[in-house]
Scaffold this active site. Structure first.
Site, PDB file in Angstrom:
ATOM      1  N   CYS A  98      -4.179  -0.995   2.844  1.00 21.80           N
ATOM      2  CA  CYS A  98      -4.520  -0.300   1.500  1.00 21.80           C
ATOM      3  C   CYS A  98      -4.051  -1.236   0.511  1.00 21.80           C
ATOM      4  O   CYS A  98      -3.267  -1.990   0.605  1.00 21.80           O
ATOM      5  CB  CYS A  98      -3.443   1.060   1.250  1.00 21.80           C
ATOM      6  N   CYS A 109     -10.627  -0.985  -2.483  1.00 22.54           N
ATOM      7  CA  CYS A 109     -10.035   0.226  -2.066  1.00 22.54           C
ATOM      8  C   CYS A 109     -10.382   0.487  -0.584  1.00 22.54           C
ATOM      9  O   CYS A 109     -11.546   0.855  -0.266  1.00 22.54           O
ATOM     10  CB  CYS A 109     -10.042   1.374  -2.841  1.00 22.54           C
TER      11      CYS A 109
HETATM   12  N1  DGL Z   1      -5.627   1.603  -2.912  1.00 24.44           N
HETATM   13  C1  DGL Z   1      -6.379   2.416  -2.141  1.00 24.44           C
HETATM   14  C2  DGL Z   1      -6.792   1.930  -0.577  1.00 24.44           C
HETATM   15  O1  DGL Z   1      -6.639   0.770  -0.571  1.00 24.44           O
HETATM   16  C3  DGL Z   1      -5.534   3.741  -1.767  1.00 24.44           C
HETATM   17  C4  DGL Z   1      -4.775   4.337  -2.548  1.00 24.44           C
HETATM   18  C5  DGL Z   1      -4.812   5.688  -2.729  1.00 24.44           C
HETATM   19  O2  DGL Z   1      -4.489   6.689  -1.882  1.00 24.44           O
HETATM   20  O3  DGL Z   1      -5.310   6.480  -3.543  1.00 24.44           O
HETATM   21  O4  DGL Z   1      -6.728   2.502   0.296  1.00 24.44           O
END
Ligand code: DGL
Length: 246
Positions: A175, A69
């Site tokens: 993201c 993430c």
């Molecule tokens: N998947 C997460 C990232 O790579 C973000 C998603 C969220 O805002 O929770 O930043």
């Protein structure tokens, strides 16, 4: 065992690459959809949440943790490494350096969460590899729509958000949820080049576990455990297994 975490299903885009490199590994995938989105939370909130997941992985005997993430990585990895200097944390970051390496002259759009794009970690990467032809585009709420698997809403969101960027060459998917909607982005922006950090982070994981001589394929058999903190975990599980198909 290796622990992999994200604020939901997005980290599967990373997990897939990890499995390609470590096909007989044992993994726990922690989908924290109950706390999605991380990207609109304060740094303190995200750190507290991530710390709890990290403690859970410690209890389960994980030898490495992958922050799949960008938001969690940008906010937490420095502090986690300071707090647990002997433990292996692997973090992802928006693949902006890849633009520098592979298509420096292209007009570039970096899509990410609000928290990632204003983080110190990202801003220092940005200033190091800046091609002076880049737009940073925080996409509040987009990961949430991807989490809900709402294609129509995703298309509406993108149509509005991306309408002024039809001349873009490179799109950095900053993201881990965004690689799941490449086709939707293409529908608005056409044939752009995509860059995301999943391959880089998987290679780094493999490099580090080899360096540390960790036996991560000890049972010689692939296994994955899926944990989800949201309230429709059953459906999430099916989506997870579906996304994992190669
Ligand atoms: N998947 C997460 C990232 O790579 C973000 C998603 C969220 O805002 O929770 O930043």
């Amino acid at each position: 065992m290796i622990g992999i975490l994200d604020s939901g299903i997005g980290g599967v885009s990373v997990l897939k690459e990890i499995i390609r490199l470590i096909p007989k590994g044992q993994f726990i995938y922690y989908s924290d959809s109950g706390n999605n989105p991380y990207g609109d939370k304060s740094e303190l909130e995200v750190y507290k949440i991530v710390k709890q997941i990290v403690n859970y992985f410690f209890e389960r005997g994980c030898v490495a943790i992958v922050l799949a993430c960008n938001t969690a990585s940008a906010i937490c990895v420095k502090k986690l490494r300071e707090e647990y200097p002997d433990f292996l944390f692997i973090a992802i970051e928006p693949a902006y350096k890849m633009v520098y390496d592979y298509n420096y002259n292209g007009k570039t759009l970096v899509m990410g969460t609000k928290a990632t794009l204003k983080s110190e970690k990202f801003l220092s990467l940005y200033s190091k590899y800046n091609n002076n032809n880049t737009i940073l585009l925080p996409c509040s709420g987009l990961a949430d729509l991807i989490e809900q698997d709402n294609d129509e809403e995703i298309d509406n969101y993108l149509m509005i958000k991306l309408k002024d960027y039809k001349d873009i060459d490179n799109v950095v998917l900053g993201c881990t949820h965004y690689p799941l909607i490449k086709d939707n982005i293409r529908q608005v922006l056409g044939d752009v080049k995509f860059f995301d950090g999943s391959i880089g982070v998987s290679k780094e994981l493999l490099r580090q576990v080899k360096l540390k001589n960790f036996n991560i394929e000890e049972n010689d058999k692939f296994s994955i455990e899926f944990i989800d903190t949201g309230n429709n975990s059953f459906n999430k599980y099916f989506r997870f297994t579906d996304l994992l198909k190669f």
